[in-house]
Write a protein that holds these residues in place. Structure first.
Motif, PDB file in Angstrom:
ATOM      1  N   UNK A  59      34.128 110.070  19.652  1.00 60.11           N
ATOM      2  CA  UNK A  59      33.278 110.820  18.754  1.00 60.11           C
ATOM      3  C   UNK A  59      32.540 109.872  17.821  1.00 60.11           C
ATOM      4  N   UNK A  60      31.543 110.391  17.133  1.00 63.35           N
ATOM      5  CA  UNK A  60      30.680 109.566  16.280  1.00 63.35           C
ATOM      6  C   UNK A  60      29.916 108.535  17.078  1.00 63.35           C
ATOM      7  N   UNK A  61      29.512 108.936  18.287  1.00 59.90           N
ATOM      8  CA  UNK A  61      28.779 108.002  19.140  1.00 59.90           C
ATOM      9  C   UNK A  61      27.295 108.083  18.799  1.00 59.90           C
ATOM     10  N   UNK A  62      26.675 106.915  18.619  1.00 60.11           N
ATOM     11  CA  UNK A  62      25.229 106.897  18.326  1.00 60.11           C
ATOM     12  C   UNK A  62      24.456 107.320  19.572  1.00 60.11           C
ATOM     13  N   UNK A  63      23.323 108.012  19.395  1.00 57.48           N
ATOM     14  CA  UNK A  63      22.546 108.421  20.577  1.00 57.48           C
ATOM     15  C   UNK A  63      21.983 107.205  21.307  1.00 57.48           C
ATOM     16  N   UNK A  64      21.764 107.365  22.608  1.00 60.61           N
ATOM     17  CA  UNK A  64      21.192 106.271  23.397  1.00 60.61           C
ATOM     18  C   UNK A  64      21.568 106.405  24.850  1.00 60.61           C
ATOM     19  N   UNK A  65      21.209 105.375  25.636  1.00 61.58           N
ATOM     20  CA  UNK A  65      21.561 105.346  27.058  1.00 61.58           C
ATOM     21  C   UNK A  65      22.800 104.489  27.237  1.00 61.58           C
ATOM     22  N   UNK A  66      23.820 105.052  27.849  1.00 64.59           N
ATOM     23  CA  UNK A  66      25.102 104.351  27.985  1.00 64.59           C
ATOM     24  C   UNK A  66      25.557 104.247  29.426  1.00 64.59           C
ATOM     25  N   UNK A  67      26.366 103.239  29.679  1.00 65.01           N
ATOM     26  CA  UNK A  67      27.178 103.176  30.894  1.00 65.01           C
ATOM     27  C   UNK A  67      28.616 103.346  30.428  1.00 65.01           C
ATOM     28  N   UNK A  68      29.357 104.185  31.126  1.00 60.64           N
ATOM     29  CA  UNK A  68      30.765 104.382  30.783  1.00 60.64           C
ATOM     30  C   UNK A  68      31.587 103.705  31.864  1.00 60.64           C
ATOM     31  N   UNK A  69      32.527 102.846  31.460  1.00 65.43           N
ATOM     32  CA  UNK A  69      33.323 102.137  32.465  1.00 65.43           C
ATOM     33  C   UNK A  69      34.794 102.273  32.132  1.00 65.43           C
ATOM     34  N   UNK A  70      35.613 102.182  33.168  1.00 63.07           N
ATOM     35  CA  UNK A  70      37.059 102.253  32.967  1.00 63.07           C
ATOM     36  C   UNK A  70      37.699 101.110  33.716  1.00 63.07           C
ATOM     37  N   UNK A  71      38.727 100.505  33.107  1.00 61.57           N
ATOM     38  CA  UNK A  71      39.450  99.478  33.840  1.00 61.57           C
ATOM     39  C   UNK A  71      40.922  99.521  33.463  1.00 61.57           C
ATOM     40  N   UNK A  72      41.711  99.133  34.444  1.00 64.28           N
ATOM     41  CA  UNK A  72      43.151  99.050  34.227  1.00 64.28           C
ATOM     42  C   UNK A  72      43.716  98.142  35.296  1.00 64.28           C
ATOM     43  N   UNK A  73      44.701  97.338  34.944  1.00 66.48           N
ATOM     44  CA  UNK A  73      45.325  96.438  35.907  1.00 66.48           C
ATOM     45  C   UNK A  73      45.776  97.247  37.116  1.00 66.48           C
ATOM     46  N   UNK A  74      45.436  96.772  38.303  1.00 69.24           N
ATOM     47  CA  UNK A  74      45.826  97.478  39.514  1.00 69.24           C
ATOM     48  C   UNK A  74      44.740  98.395  40.046  1.00 69.24           C
ATOM     49  N   UNK A  75      43.635  98.497  39.307  1.00 67.18           N
ATOM     50  CA  UNK A  75      42.528  99.328  39.756  1.00 67.18           C
ATOM     51  C   UNK A  75      41.247  98.527  39.724  1.00 67.18           C
ATOM     52  N   UNK A  76      40.299  98.911  40.609  1.00 68.90           N
ATOM     53  CA  UNK A  76      38.981  98.289  40.574  1.00 68.90           C
ATOM     54  C   UNK A  76      38.240  98.882  39.384  1.00 68.90           C
ATOM     55  N   UNK A  77      37.587  98.035  38.604  1.00 71.17           N
ATOM     56  CA  UNK A  77      36.831  98.541  37.461  1.00 71.17           C
ATOM     57  C   UNK A  77      35.691  99.403  37.965  1.00 71.17           C
ATOM     58  N   UNK A  78      35.504 100.557  37.378  1.00 74.57           N
ATOM     59  CA  UNK A  78      34.451 101.473  37.821  1.00 74.57           C
ATOM     60  C   UNK A  78      33.560 101.830  36.654  1.00 74.57           C
ATOM     61  N   UNK A  79      32.344 102.190  36.966  1.00 73.04           N
ATOM     62  CA  UNK A  79      31.439 102.611  35.903  1.00 73.04           C
ATOM     63  C   UNK A  79      30.574 103.753  36.368  1.00 73.04           C
ATOM     64  N   UNK A  80      30.034 104.480  35.418  1.00 75.20           N
ATOM     65  CA  UNK A  80      29.117 105.564  35.767  1.00 75.20           C
ATOM     66  C   UNK A  80      27.701 105.031  35.779  1.00 75.20           C
ATOM     67  N   UNK A  81      26.813 105.836  36.313  1.00 75.92           N
ATOM     68  CA  UNK A  81      25.390 105.526  36.205  1.00 75.92           C
ATOM     69  C   UNK A  81      24.968 105.727  34.749  1.00 75.92           C
ATOM     70  N   UNK A  82      23.785 105.209  34.392  1.00 72.01           N
ATOM     71  CA  UNK A  82      23.364 105.389  32.999  1.00 72.01           C
ATOM     72  C   UNK A  82      23.307 106.868  32.616  1.00 72.01           C
ATOM     73  N   UNK A  83      23.834 107.164  31.449  1.00 69.68           N
ATOM     74  CA  UNK A  83      23.856 108.537  30.935  1.00 69.68           C
ATOM     75  C   UNK A  83      23.131 108.531  29.606  1.00 69.68           C
ATOM     76  N   UNK A  84      22.263 109.519  29.440  1.00 71.19           N
ATOM     77  CA  UNK A  84      21.577 109.589  28.160  1.00 71.19           C
ATOM     78  C   UNK A  84      22.332 110.502  27.212  1.00 71.19           C
ATOM     79  N   UNK A  85      22.571 110.007  26.028  1.00 73.77           N
ATOM     80  CA  UNK A  85      23.283 110.792  25.021  1.00 73.77           C
ATOM     81  C   UNK A  85      22.325 111.046  23.859  1.00 73.77           C
ATOM     82  N   UNK A  86      22.031 112.321  23.622  1.00 75.32           N
ATOM     83  CA  UNK A  86      21.124 112.598  22.504  1.00 75.32           C
ATOM     84  C   UNK A  86      21.934 112.960  21.266  1.00 75.32           C
TER      85      UNK A  86
END
Lengths: 522, 543
Positions: B78-105
């Motif tokens: 929460x309290x995220x500034x508006x803009x275009x973001x990529x969201x990524x997740x990583x954890x040992x034992x998993x391949x790091x993944x990310x989403x396509x660019x998402x626009x947050x207004x």
């Protein structure tokens, strides 16, 4: 008659090994059968080694060996590899000189059972800290006081597990270093999931849960007594803030930022158009800020900042008048060394900042006093003279005020000296001949290991006055204080250019060495 | 909820309701933006706890946020500034993944973001010697077949050292097909070449592919599924006869430097470099060398320092005796001149043509495999200090020109590449013609991420394969194409496939869309999606 015949055969057999000995377990004394013993020729990397296996009595025999110098190494699963004459699991072995008409006395190898040290590194939430590293340190004594020496390190695997199997008996400290912080960005700080400033980050944690060696729990490695199940949970440390401003023209978009404790830090701090900078996600520690001109990349200012104990706010950084001084190389008595093999360093007094000569000059110096050291990689040269404008300078203190303080003339001499000698007294383990140079800030060189007859030689020594020590079971990390050097037996030798000297050095036995270390190195 | 009630009144009212909802949210600009979601195991669907989730703006100076998934695998920002973001997740034992660019207004509440993380696989095993004893500090690696410019090549994909019991564990492996190899230790007593006595034959603990064998083609392959742990059981290192390579470096005596001067003999396997099997030694100060411990095989030998090779690679075959009298020739760089001719009188609009020389030959001693840079000259340019080897010249300017023809040393290019022999200067003659074309298209149906545009008959020097990401509506445009015929494909995930391989493209041709830009400057296509299975089957059929 039969008995006589057997005795004859036995004698003949005893005389039939150029090199022989017994392999035993260092803790029980029992023989180790089937151990691999390698006789590795020294001095020629490409020569093959000879291999024998110990028999049921632990005995091995190399019937014939080409004349030369050898190291003996025993290898057996469950034990540390053992080099003949070295401390248990150590790397300094005794040279065995094999001559065609001589039989050497028995070379017995005592193998130390391996000790496994293993455990887990976890994040505070209990998940494995994959990507972390564990380092093993031991306490040593240096001139400036006690210090720690890294003995081993290993990466933690995907389950958070670390494992060491090569540690020699002794007392150690373990520290887990977290993975490089992926949340560090060049210009912008990460915020947490609530949009707030991140107040803490994982930091190096010493077993069991300490921030440094003081407060850390040592582990004592004894042969064959595994230490498993050690758990280190990475601790969190509060992050620091650095805020200030640059004054003067030539403002760069970023300030270079070097973390003294390693590369696990913020690489740069953004500078606003008014010259101010402010960043709050910094690990505690010492940093060097570097202001480089955006045009031409010259260093405008360099400043140390200490964030170990708290934030630093309101720092003002002003341009410093930095200058370059050129270096000229001269050689006496032989061909000049290749320029790129020469390593020349200025160390500023008193803060110890180092400058290495690049392409014939020392760059970005500040007004002040410096200590100069220079040497040539791999070659028989020594720094004979340091001069400016033809006048010899004390290399311990050069006063440099501007570009016209140079050029600094370094004259290298080629007529190095040599010592051949013998250690007086019979030792059972490796004897290290140590060369102490009182002129060079009491710097010492563990020169060489004497062979099985106590013979040694030291080459490429610069002319001067030295003290020679012969110490059985020497450990470089324990040398430490000048008082120790005075307390041990030594012989003085003065060498002129091109000298070749024969010296006899009195032996300090392992027990005496250990006792002196206990007494003088606190 | 307000929205659910309005739904009863039909589509027009739905649109009205949606507009109202947005207007109301915008009015709540003082309300912080929120991003909610979950990270799931891509195979089982089970939520992944304690994964690090990052929201990072596309621009380097934009805001960034970091958090962790809960025990239920969910994250809440929460309290995220508006803009275009990529969201990524990583954890040992998993391949790091990310989403396509998402626009947050401003004030937007983005819910139900799902990130599927692929679990990574693990290979364990043990290395023993010919007596069955464990080998400590042996090197173990896994190899994957990858495509480099349309040709199959093996790359090391992960590795480890064995512990004192000979055991190893290689984690973090992406799903796929692998081969495994083991090499003898470099630092303990088992590294020595040994012999019975002076003048006797030498042998050493050698390397092997699993389960046995010295050749890639004979090495067993195994498949790793996502998250799988496989035990490769025992790999036995063979005792191999070993020989010496003796000779000298043409450059002669050491001319100084901080790093030691080394000699490396890397094994080759049917002409393919297999750098994981190598023997290294020092060069003496006078420039001579004697490298022992070399098992039978074909090797490429080079000398130099870390980051700075000194000699041209030399091939040598070791059979059943030492090899002596080797002379490693010093590097002789060449100069490649570039002459550019413009077809037609439009030279004024050409801008500054830039040619790239991509190095294709393997590099040794960890030098950067970057190609040389072209210095511009009035009639084209020049590449100086070009190391001998194979290069791919490419016309790289984004302009309205394309390469009509390219010749080197008076000969047409073979396979789009030039071979520069040591010290042999040569000239690249390039004719540029005006006019580039473009292809616009969209995906027929199905989920796709990339469009691949492959030239069927463009002259060498033009980029032959173009990749383009599809936008949210499955549309793409690829420009700067030379006139000619093209095939266009759409694929689901960005993966390395041998699009430069003509046989591969031929097998898939019928599943693509055609565009003939020989006389036209633009074309519109509708492209069917190629499934991963179809791509894999085609790849398997290529030699």
């Amino acid at each position: 008659m039969r008995v006589g015949w057997c005795v004859l055969l036995l004698t003949a057999r005893l005389g039939a090994c150029a090199l022989e000995g017994t392999v035993t377990d260092a803790t029980t004394g029992k023989p180790i059968p089937g151990a691999r013993v390698f006789a590795n020729p020294q001095g020629d990397d490409s020569a093959a080694a000879y291999l024998r296996r110990s028999d049921a009595q632990g005995h091995f025999c190399f019937e014939r060996l080409a004349p030369g110098t050898y190291h003996l190494i025993a290898h057996q699963t469950g034990y540390l590899d053992q080099l003949y004459g070295a401390l248990p699991g150590g790397f300094d072995g005794v040279d065995l000189a094999v001559k065609s008409d001589e039989t050497l006395p028995a070379a017995n190898l005592k193998l130390s059972p391996r000790t496994i040290v293993s455990g887990l590194v976890l994040h505070a939430d209990g998940t494995p800290a994959a990507g972390a590293e564990v380092s093993v340190y031991r306490r040593i004594r240096m001139r400036h006081g006690p210090d720690v020496d890294t003995v081993a390190n290993t990466a933690v695997d995907d389950r958070g597990v670390f494992r060491f199997a090569d540690l020699t008996p002794g007392s150690y400290y373990l520290a887990a270093v977290p993975d490089a912080n992926a949340d560090l960005r060049f210009a912008v700080e990460f915020r947490n999931a609530r949009g707030e400033r991140i107040a803490e980050a994982e930091a190096t944690t010493y077993y069991a849960a300490a921030a440094g060696v003081t407060g850390a729990r040592p582990i004592v490695v004894q042969p064959g007594r595994d230490i498993v199940g050690l758990t280190i949970t990475l601790r969190k440390t509060p992050l620091r803030r650095l805020a200030g401003r640059l004054t003067g023209p030539d403002l760069p978009p970023y300030l270079g930022f070097e973390f003294e404790s390693g590369d696990n830090g913020v690489p740069a701090i953004a500078v606003r158009p008014d010259g101010s900078f402010d960043r709050s996600d910094l690990l505690p520690g010492r940093y060097t800020l570097e202001w480089r001109s955006p045009t031409g990349n010259a260093v405008v200012a360099r400043q140390e900042v200490d964030l170990t104990h708290g934030d630093v706010v309101g720092l003002t950084v002003v341009p410093q008048a930095r200058f370059n001084v050129s270096v000229v190389l001269k050689t006496e008595g032989g061909p000049a060394p290749a320029a790129r093999a020469v390593d020349a360093t200025l160390t500023s007094i008193p803060d110890g900042e180092q400058y290495t000569a690049q392409a014939g000059e020392f760059r970005h110096l500040l007004r002040g006093a410096y200590r100069l050291t220079a040497w040539v990689h791999g070659e028989a040269y020594y720094l004979k003279r340091v001069a400016i404008d033809g006048k010899t300078q004390a290399r311990d203190r050069l006063e440099l005020t501007s570009a016209s303080s140079g050029p600094i003339e370094l004259t290298f001499g080629t007529k190095v000296a040599r010592i051949t000698g013998r250690v007086e007294g019979r030792a059972t383990g490796a004897v290290t001949v140590v060369l102490l140079d009182p002129g060079e800030d009491d710097e010492h060189q563990p020169g060489t290991i004497a062979d099985q007859n106590g013979a040694f030689h030291l080459d490429k020594i610069r002319p001067g006055k030295f003290r020679l020590y012969a110490i059985e079971g020497f450990d470089d990390g324990l040398w430490g204080t000048p008082a120790l050097a005075v307390a041990l037996r030594s012989v003085e030798v003065e060498l002129a250019e091109g000298d070749s000297r024969e010296v006899t050095v009195p032996l300090t036995r392992a027990a005496e060495w250990k006792a002196a270390v206990e007494k003088f190195a606190k | 909820m307000v929205y659910a009630e309005l739904q009863l009144f039909g589509s027009r009212t739905w649109r009205l309701a949606a507009t109202l909802w947005l207007a109301v949210s915008a009015g709540w600009a003082a309300d912080p933006s929120v991003v909610d979601g979950v990270v799931r195991n891509a195979v089982t669907g089970i939520p992944v706890d304690h994964a690090t989730v990052r929201l990072v703006q596309l621009s380097e100076e934009g805001a960034a946020y970091v958090g962790a998934t809960s025990a239920e695998g969910t994250f809440h920002f929460e309290n995220v500034a508006p803009g275009d973001y990529r969201i990524s997740a990583e954890r040992a034992g998993f391949e790091a993944e990310g989403t396509d660019p998402i626009h947050l207004s401003a004030g937007q509440k983005l819910r139900d973001v799902t990130i599927a993380a692929t679990p990574l696989a693990v290979v364990t095993g043990r290395v023993v010697d010919s007596d069955g004893e464990p080998v400590p500090s042996a090197g173990v690696g896994v190899l994957r077949a990858e495509w480099q410019r349309g040709k199959r090549s093996y790359q090391q994909s992960g590795g480890a050292q064995t512990n004192e019991a000979g055991e190893f564990r290689i984690a973090g492996l992406a799903p796929g097909r692998y081969r495994l190899y083991a090499t003898p230790p470099g630092a303990n007593a088992l590294r020595f070449a040994i012999s019975e006595g002076p003048g006797q034959p030498e042998r050493r603990l050698g390397w092997t592919y699993a389960p046995t064998g010295q050749d890639l083609d004979g090495a067993a392959t195994f498949e790793l599924a996502p998250g799988q742990t496989i035990d490769r059981a025992e790999v036995k290192l063979p005792m191999l006869p070993s020989f010496h390579l003796r000779g000298k470096v043409e450059n002669g005596a050491d001319n100084g430097g901080a790093m030691p001067r080394m000699l490396v003999a890397e094994k080759t396997d049917n002409g393919r470099p297999t750098a994981w099997f190598a023997v290294m030694g020092r060069i003496r100060k006078d420039g001579t060398f004697d490298l022992g411990g070399v098992p039978p095989g074909v090797y490429t030998v080079a000398a130099g320092r870390f980051g700075a090779p000194e000699t041209e690679p030399l091939d040598v075959t070791v059979t059943s005796h030492d090899v002596g009298g080797m002379l490693l020739p010093k590097q002789r760089p060449a100069t490649v001149k570039v002459r550019i001719e413009f077809r037609g009188d439009e030279k004024l609009k050409h801008g500054d043509p830039m040619i790239l020389l991509n190095r294709l030959s393997p590099s040794t001693f960890m030098e950067m495999p970057r190609g040389p840079r072209m210095t511009r000259r009035p009639d084209g340019g020049v590449f100086e200090n070009v190391r001998a080897g194979r290069y791919e010249p490419v016309y790289a300017s984004a302009g309205a020109w394309h390469v009509e023809s390219m010749m080197y040393a008076g000969q047409p290019l073979v396979d789009g590449a030039i071979d520069v022999p040591p010290g042999a200067d040569g000239q690249l003659d390039i004719v540029l013609a005006p006019g580039t074309a473009s292809i616009a298209g969209k995906v027929k149906e199905g989920a796709a991420k990339m469009a691949v545009v492959v030239a069927e008959n463009a002259p060498p020097g033009n980029v032959a394969v173009h990749l383009s990401e599809l936008d949210g509506q499955g549309r793409f445009t690829v420009g700067n194409l030379a006139p000619g015929k093209y095939v266009v494909f759409a694929i689901g995930k960005r993966q390395e496939w041998p699009w430069q391989n003509a046989d591969f493209v031929r097998l898939l041709r019928e599943s693509g869309a055609f565009a003939d830009l020989t006389d036209k400057s633009s074309a519109e296509v509708e492209v069917p999606v190629l499934t991963e299975e179809v791509l894999r089957r085609a790849a398997e059929q290529i030699p």
